[in-house]
Design a protein around this motif. Structure first.
Motif, mmCIF file in Angstrom:
data_model
loop_
_atom_site.group_PDB
_atom_site.id
_atom_site.type_symbol
_atom_site.label_atom_id
_atom_site.label_comp_id
_atom_site.label_asym_id
_atom_site.label_seq_id
_atom_site.Cartn_x
_atom_site.Cartn_y
_atom_site.Cartn_z
ATOM 1 N N GLY A 290 -61.894 -45.264 15.921
ATOM 2 C CA GLY A 290 -62.623 -45.979 14.892
ATOM 3 C C GLY A 290 -62.376 -47.468 14.963
ATOM 4 N N ASN A 291 -62.905 -48.176 13.988
ATOM 5 C CA ASN A 291 -62.754 -49.631 13.931
ATOM 6 C C ASN A 291 -62.032 -50.011 12.641
ATOM 7 O OD1 ASN A 291 -64.719 -48.902 12.163
ATOM 8 N ND2 ASN A 291 -66.234 -50.409 12.834
ATOM 9 N N GLY A 292 -61.565 -51.233 12.604
ATOM 10 C CA GLY A 292 -60.807 -51.698 11.446
ATOM 11 C C GLY A 292 -59.464 -52.256 11.874
ATOM 12 N N ALA A 293 -58.961 -53.195 11.085
ATOM 13 C CA ALA A 293 -57.707 -53.866 11.423
ATOM 14 C C ALA A 293 -56.513 -52.985 11.056
ATOM 15 C CB ALA A 293 -57.621 -55.203 10.681
ATOM 16 N N GLU A 294 -55.509 -53.047 11.917
ATOM 17 C CA GLU A 294 -54.276 -52.341 11.612
ATOM 18 C C GLU A 294 -53.541 -53.072 10.489
ATOM 19 O OE1 GLU A 294 -52.208 -52.075 15.297
ATOM 20 O OE2 GLU A 294 -53.514 -50.486 16.097
ATOM 21 N N ASP A 295 -52.739 -52.328 9.734
ATOM 22 C CA ASP A 295 -52.139 -52.883 8.525
ATOM 23 C C ASP A 295 -50.637 -52.566 8.462
ATOM 24 O OD1 ASP A 295 -51.830 -54.106 6.090
ATOM 25 O OD2 ASP A 295 -52.628 -52.435 4.923
ATOM 26 N N PRO A 296 -49.824 -53.163 9.330
ATOM 27 C CA PRO A 296 -48.372 -52.942 9.251
ATOM 28 C C PRO A 296 -47.777 -53.710 8.062
ATOM 29 C CG PRO A 296 -48.858 -54.560 10.928
ATOM 30 C CD PRO A 296 -50.194 -54.077 10.419
ATOM 31 N N SER A 297 -46.622 -53.295 7.629
ATOM 32 C CA SER A 297 -45.972 -53.995 6.525
ATOM 33 C C SER A 297 -44.463 -53.798 6.618
ATOM 34 C CB SER A 297 -46.481 -53.491 5.175
ATOM 35 O OG SER A 297 -46.130 -52.138 4.968
ATOM 36 N N THR A 298 -43.736 -54.732 6.003
ATOM 37 C CA THR A 298 -42.275 -54.702 5.968
ATOM 38 C C THR A 298 -41.804 -55.186 4.610
ATOM 39 O OG1 THR A 298 -42.179 -55.218 8.337
ATOM 40 C CG2 THR A 298 -40.166 -55.536 7.071
ATOM 41 N N SER A 299 -40.766 -54.559 4.099
ATOM 42 C CA SER A 299 -40.160 -55.027 2.853
ATOM 43 C C SER A 299 -38.660 -54.768 2.895
ATOM 44 C CB SER A 299 -40.783 -54.329 1.636
ATOM 45 O OG SER A 299 -40.479 -52.956 1.629
ATOM 46 N N VAL A 300 -37.903 -55.741 2.410
ATOM 47 C CA VAL A 300 -36.447 -55.643 2.325
ATOM 48 C C VAL A 300 -36.034 -56.235 0.987
ATOM 49 C CG1 VAL A 300 -34.231 -56.277 3.329
ATOM 50 C CG2 VAL A 300 -36.201 -55.901 4.818
ATOM 51 N N ASN A 301 -35.167 -55.535 0.270
ATOM 52 C CA ASN A 301 -34.690 -56.060 -1.004
ATOM 53 C C ASN A 301 -33.229 -55.672 -1.196
ATOM 54 O OD1 ASN A 301 -34.575 -53.434 -2.793
ATOM 55 N ND2 ASN A 301 -36.531 -53.364 -1.703
ATOM 56 N N ALA A 302 -32.506 -56.541 -1.886
ATOM 57 C CA ALA A 302 -31.095 -56.303 -2.175
ATOM 58 C C ALA A 302 -30.806 -56.777 -3.583
ATOM 59 C CB ALA A 302 -30.211 -57.040 -1.167
ATOM 60 N N ASP A 303 -30.020 -55.990 -4.314
ATOM 61 C CA ASP A 303 -29.691 -56.323 -5.694
ATOM 62 C C ASP A 303 -28.195 -56.086 -5.912
ATOM 63 O OD1 ASP A 303 -30.460 -56.995 -8.495
ATOM 64 O OD2 ASP A 303 -29.702 -54.981 -8.866
ATOM 65 N N THR B 37 -20.095 -59.358 -20.261
ATOM 66 C CA THR B 37 -20.880 -60.244 -19.395
ATOM 67 C C THR B 37 -21.176 -59.574 -18.060
ATOM 68 O OG1 THR B 37 -19.737 -62.142 -20.389
ATOM 69 C CG2 THR B 37 -20.972 -62.540 -18.366
ATOM 70 N N THR B 38 -22.427 -59.642 -17.656
ATOM 71 C CA THR B 38 -22.836 -59.150 -16.336
ATOM 72 C C THR B 38 -23.717 -60.190 -15.667
ATOM 73 O OG1 THR B 38 -24.785 -58.021 -17.250
ATOM 74 C CG2 THR B 38 -22.746 -56.723 -17.036
ATOM 75 N N ALA B 39 -23.705 -60.185 -14.346
ATOM 76 C CA ALA B 39 -24.539 -61.084 -13.559
ATOM 77 C C ALA B 39 -25.293 -60.265 -12.522
ATOM 78 C CB ALA B 39 -23.708 -62.158 -12.877
ATOM 79 N N ASP B 40 -26.512 -60.691 -12.211
ATOM 80 C CA ASP B 40 -27.342 -60.015 -11.217
ATOM 81 C C ASP B 40 -27.851 -61.034 -10.212
ATOM 82 O OD1 ASP B 40 -28.037 -57.003 -11.809
ATOM 83 O OD2 ASP B 40 -27.916 -57.989 -13.750
ATOM 84 N N LEU B 41 -27.748 -60.675 -8.947
ATOM 85 C CA LEU B 41 -28.271 -61.492 -7.856
ATOM 86 C C LEU B 41 -29.194 -60.620 -7.015
ATOM 87 C CD1 LEU B 41 -24.912 -63.164 -6.722
ATOM 88 C CD2 LEU B 41 -26.602 -64.110 -8.307
ATOM 89 N N SER B 42 -30.345 -61.138 -6.636
ATOM 90 C CA SER B 42 -31.289 -60.351 -5.844
ATOM 91 C C SER B 42 -32.020 -61.237 -4.862
ATOM 92 C CB SER B 42 -32.298 -59.629 -6.748
ATOM 93 O OG SER B 42 -33.104 -60.560 -7.440
ATOM 94 N N VAL B 43 -32.383 -60.635 -3.724
ATOM 95 C CA VAL B 43 -33.212 -61.291 -2.717
ATOM 96 C C VAL B 43 -34.248 -60.284 -2.238
ATOM 97 C CG1 VAL B 43 -31.472 -62.951 -1.945
ATOM 98 C CG2 VAL B 43 -31.544 -60.684 -0.924
ATOM 99 N N ASP B 44 -35.445 -60.770 -1.906
ATOM 100 C CA ASP B 44 -36.537 -59.905 -1.466
ATOM 101 C C ASP B 44 -37.324 -60.584 -0.359
ATOM 102 O OD1 ASP B 44 -36.834 -57.598 -3.721
ATOM 103 O OD2 ASP B 44 -36.289 -59.483 -4.673
ATOM 104 N N TYR B 45 -37.859 -59.751 0.520
ATOM 105 C CA TYR B 45 -38.773 -60.227 1.563
ATOM 106 C C TYR B 45 -39.864 -59.192 1.758
ATOM 107 C CZ TYR B 45 -40.790 -60.990 6.166
ATOM 108 O OH TYR B 45 -41.673 -61.152 7.198
ATOM 109 N N GLU B 46 -41.103 -59.672 1.854
ATOM 110 C CA GLU B 46 -42.240 -58.784 2.084
ATOM 111 C C GLU B 46 -43.176 -59.401 3.119
ATOM 112 O OE1 GLU B 46 -44.336 -57.677 -1.398
ATOM 113 O OE2 GLU B 46 -42.618 -56.707 -2.368
#
Length: 497
Positions: A193-206, A215-224
């Motif tokens: 068939g036809n159409g563009a391929e659609d790969p994806s990546t995601s990484v997250n840390a908390d 008292t609590t603290a939260d740190l997070s990073v994300d990539y998509e």
């Protein structure tokens, strides 16, 4: 004899030679010649210890005890002759019986399986994970053969492809603090068939830091990483492949309990980078003028009432700063965003948890030719379990979206979602989902209504292997324009550890 107990006096005058001979001699000699009796008993004991005497059925310890008793009798007799009446020389010489009771008797050995109180797993098909130091690693691989179609009223795209999803979850097993890391990689390869391929990546840390009991603290990073959706309001019309988008985000928050009030301060930032879109004739259209940085500061105060409900108020300020001060259309699109909301959170344990808030948001764009984007906001989520084996997830959201169209500020997007997951059997789970969205443009662009539905299932053959499948349908209705239809179906296998 009727009793198992025997007295020394009875044993001495017994007619049984094996048992009486040695004792008779010891007692008789002891009464006449006390000193010689002591020496003779020592000699007899020496013979017993060396195993020279006859075996009378008693243990060595019992023999020695009898000889010591004979010595004491001889000594007492001698003292009685010199000092007064003889003492009672009756001594119980039976072997001591083991002292036993209900608490000391050893129980009968039982099979180990009967001695262990085994409990059924709450979820017998949940991933076990792999321990790596102080972390638990839970990898998952899903392989599907999928088919999708897309029709925007002017063109029709259809393709069959292989879809591989690699997922990993890492969870810390610390006594204090908590770290969670998640990653997902989607590999997309067209078979026909036809159409563009659609790969994806995601990484997250908390990372949650328990600084103290208050008292609590939260740190997070994300990539998509992914390709812009064909129905996105800023998608390039007529492109066979939309632009690739890289999104980076980081956030830090600090929460502290002041008596009955809990205060939370959050600062987050992000960056978005856009690639090129490909037209049907192979021409590439650069979208680098949409590259941007964004920052937001949020303050929140909630009142701990001691019940399941916690009312709160929240305010935020944010900025969007584009790499290009002026875009390709000649508009300065940097902006400041102000938002205020109030609501309540509810926590009824596993049965129901959620949050609901209403408020107001305003995005003021630097270019005076563009109207501000403003709206009454509704945000919330809820997790409800009406009965065991059934979970319902519901959510509502309001977001402000920028536009790249000349003379258009952007839009306000309202969305409501729901998903029901039900356990048909202990190893079979089915799900249904729904979507209703409305995009209200600021300007002349026609508004959009989006409706969608989905269904899926997972059939676990054992704890590590399952058959997995699903289908989704989404329709975008453009006021006064052409509609867009998207359909997806996939079937495959899922493996986890």
């Amino acid at each position: 004899m009727a009793s198992s107990k025997r007295k020394v006096t009875d044993s001495v005058f017994s007619t049984s030679p094996p048992r009486a001979g040695m004792l008779f001699c010891a007692l008789a000699i002891g009464s006449m010649y006390p000193l010689e009796a002591g020496a003779q008993s020592i000699a007899n004991e020496d013979l017993l210890l060396r195993g020279i005497t006859d075996d009378d059925g008693l243990s060595d310890a019992e023999r020695r005890r009898l000889l010591r008793a004979a010595d004491r009798i001889a000594d007492d007799t001698r003292r009685g002759e010199n000092e007064g009446p003889a003492l009672d020389t009756t001594v119980i010489i039976d072997p001591a019986q083991p002292v036993q009771s209900a608490g000391t008797v050893n129980p009968r050995a039982e099979p180990v399986a009967n001695q262990i109180n085994r409990q059924d797993d709450a979820d017998p098909f949940a991933p076990v994970g792999i321990r790596v130091g102080t972390f638990i690693l839970r990898p998952t691989v899903t392989q599907q053969i999928a088919h999708e179609t897309e029709d925007d009223g002017t063109s029709h795209v259809s393709r069959t492809y292989s879809r591989t999803v690699l997922e990993t979850e890492i969870e810390s097993n610390w006594s204090r603090h908590q770290l969670n890391i998640g990653a997902e990689q989607v590999l997309d390869k067209t078979i026909s068939g036809n159409g563009a391929e659609d790969p994806s990546t995601s990484v997250n840390a908390d990372l949650r830091l328990d600084l103290s009991s208050l008292t609590t603290a939260d740190l997070s990073v994300d990539y998509e990483f992914g390709r812009e959706d064909q129905t996105d309001p800023n998608a390039i019309s007529g492109a066979v492949a939309q632009a690739e988008v890289h999104t980076f985000a980081a956030a830090a928050s600090l929460s502290h309990l002041f008596g009955s009030w809990r205060g939370t301060a959050t600062i987050d930032g992000g960056r978005s980078r856009y690639g090129d879109a490909e037209l049907s004739d192979g021409t590439l259209v650069s979208l680098s003028d949409r590259d941007q940085d964004n920052y937001t500061v949020t303050l929140r105060a909630g009142l701990e009432t001691g019940s399941a409900y916690t009312p709160f108020v929240q305010g935020s300020f944010g900025q969007i700063i584009y790499d290009n001060t002026v875009d390709a259309s000649g508009f300065a699109r940097n902006s400041n965003t102000y938002a205020l909301r109030t609501g309540v959170t509810a926590d009824f344990g596993e049965k129901l948890t959620g949050e609901f808030a209403v408020g107001y948001a305003l995005r003021d764009i630097d270019d005076s030719r563009l109207e501000p984007i403003q709206a009454v906001t509704v945000n919330g989520f809820a997790t409800w379990s009406p009965h065991r084996g059934t979970d319902v997830l519901m959510g509502v959201s309001t977001s402000l979206e920028d536009s790249t169209t000349a003379n258009e500020s952007g839009s306000v997007y309202y969305a409501a979602t729901a998903e029901v997951t039900h356990q048909l059997r202990s190893n079979v789970t089915a799900s249904l989902s729904g979507l209703l969205g409305w995009r209200d443009y600021v300007g002349s662009t026609p508004n959009q209504t989006i409706v969608g539905a989905g269904a899926g299932f997972t059939w676990w053959l054992n704890r590590y292997f399952a058959i997995d499948g699903g289908a989704t349908y989404e329709k975008t209705l453009n006021d006064g324009g052409l509609d867009n239809d998207e359909f997806f179906v996939g079937l495959g296998v899922k493996m986890q550890r």
